[in-house]
Design a protein around this motif. Sequence first.
Motif, mmCIF file in Angstrom:
data_model
loop_
_atom_site.group_PDB
_atom_site.id
_atom_site.type_symbol
_atom_site.label_atom_id
_atom_site.label_comp_id
_atom_site.label_asym_id
_atom_site.label_seq_id
_atom_site.Cartn_x
_atom_site.Cartn_y
_atom_site.Cartn_z
ATOM 1 N N SER A 43 -57.967 -81.557 33.477
ATOM 2 C CA SER A 43 -57.506 -81.066 31.740
ATOM 3 C C SER A 43 -58.220 -81.188 30.856
ATOM 4 O O SER A 43 -59.317 -81.265 30.702
ATOM 5 C CB SER A 43 -56.501 -82.109 32.120
ATOM 6 N N GLU A 44 -57.588 -80.307 30.027
ATOM 7 C CA GLU A 44 -57.993 -80.030 28.965
ATOM 8 C C GLU A 44 -58.681 -81.421 28.003
ATOM 9 O O GLU A 44 -59.879 -81.455 27.424
ATOM 10 C CB GLU A 44 -57.176 -79.146 28.176
ATOM 11 N N CYS A 69 -55.764 -68.895 27.446
ATOM 12 C CA CYS A 69 -56.820 -70.277 27.719
ATOM 13 C C CYS A 69 -57.431 -70.982 26.337
ATOM 14 O O CYS A 69 -57.953 -69.863 25.178
ATOM 15 C CB CYS A 69 -57.671 -69.358 28.661
ATOM 16 N N SER A 70 -58.237 -71.913 26.109
ATOM 17 C CA SER A 70 -58.213 -72.525 25.601
ATOM 18 C C SER A 70 -60.508 -72.231 25.647
ATOM 19 O O SER A 70 -60.516 -72.125 26.853
ATOM 20 C CB SER A 70 -58.381 -73.796 25.464
ATOM 21 N N PRO A 87 -53.954 -73.832 30.192
ATOM 22 C CA PRO A 87 -53.211 -74.457 30.322
ATOM 23 C C PRO A 87 -52.009 -74.823 31.602
ATOM 24 O O PRO A 87 -52.098 -76.190 31.878
ATOM 25 C CB PRO A 87 -52.433 -74.230 29.368
ATOM 26 N N THR A 88 -52.186 -74.453 32.898
ATOM 27 C CA THR A 88 -51.796 -74.506 34.010
ATOM 28 C C THR A 88 -52.770 -74.885 35.120
ATOM 29 O O THR A 88 -52.120 -76.053 36.025
ATOM 30 C CB THR A 88 -51.468 -73.192 34.370
#
Length: 164
Positions: A43-44, A69-70, A87-88
């Motif tokens: 996860s981020e 997307c980051s 994010p997913t």
Amino acid sequence: MKRTFAVAAVAFGAILVGSLAHAAPAGPVLGPDGLGDLKLGMSEPDAYQTTLLHAYQGEDPGAGINPVCSKYEFRAAPNELNVLISPTKGVAVIHAYPGVRTPRGIGIGSSRKELVAAYPEWSEGPNGRWVDVPGNPNAGYAIDVRDDKVIGIGLYQNEQDCSE
């Protein structure tokens, strides 16, 4: 006795040479599931807590990158877009920086000959240069070569949604 010793020495030499062909590289290793503490699918928030990353500060990468997307860069390689996080799906793409190598010793600057020796299944196709990651059926390496030298390596989730 001399003959037995010679056979044993030759056999040991063959084992030693075979094991050196894919000896673990010194320095950071990209694959089979990430780079150091940073893992594909993470996860981020968990990725950021590794302290390996900070927000990407470079130029807009433009087309081909999903805007949801980051984007991150490694602290060890500022101003390079190294990591994309969905994010997913979590960490979706990890790009190597100079000094990083695959478990088989391939890094930026390796020759095409070294690449093909380490990854004989690597191929150049119409959609890029790809090889499945040994030890991870859910990932692949995109390895770009120019003038017979590796110029880029990315570790990609097979079903990632951040990069074309």
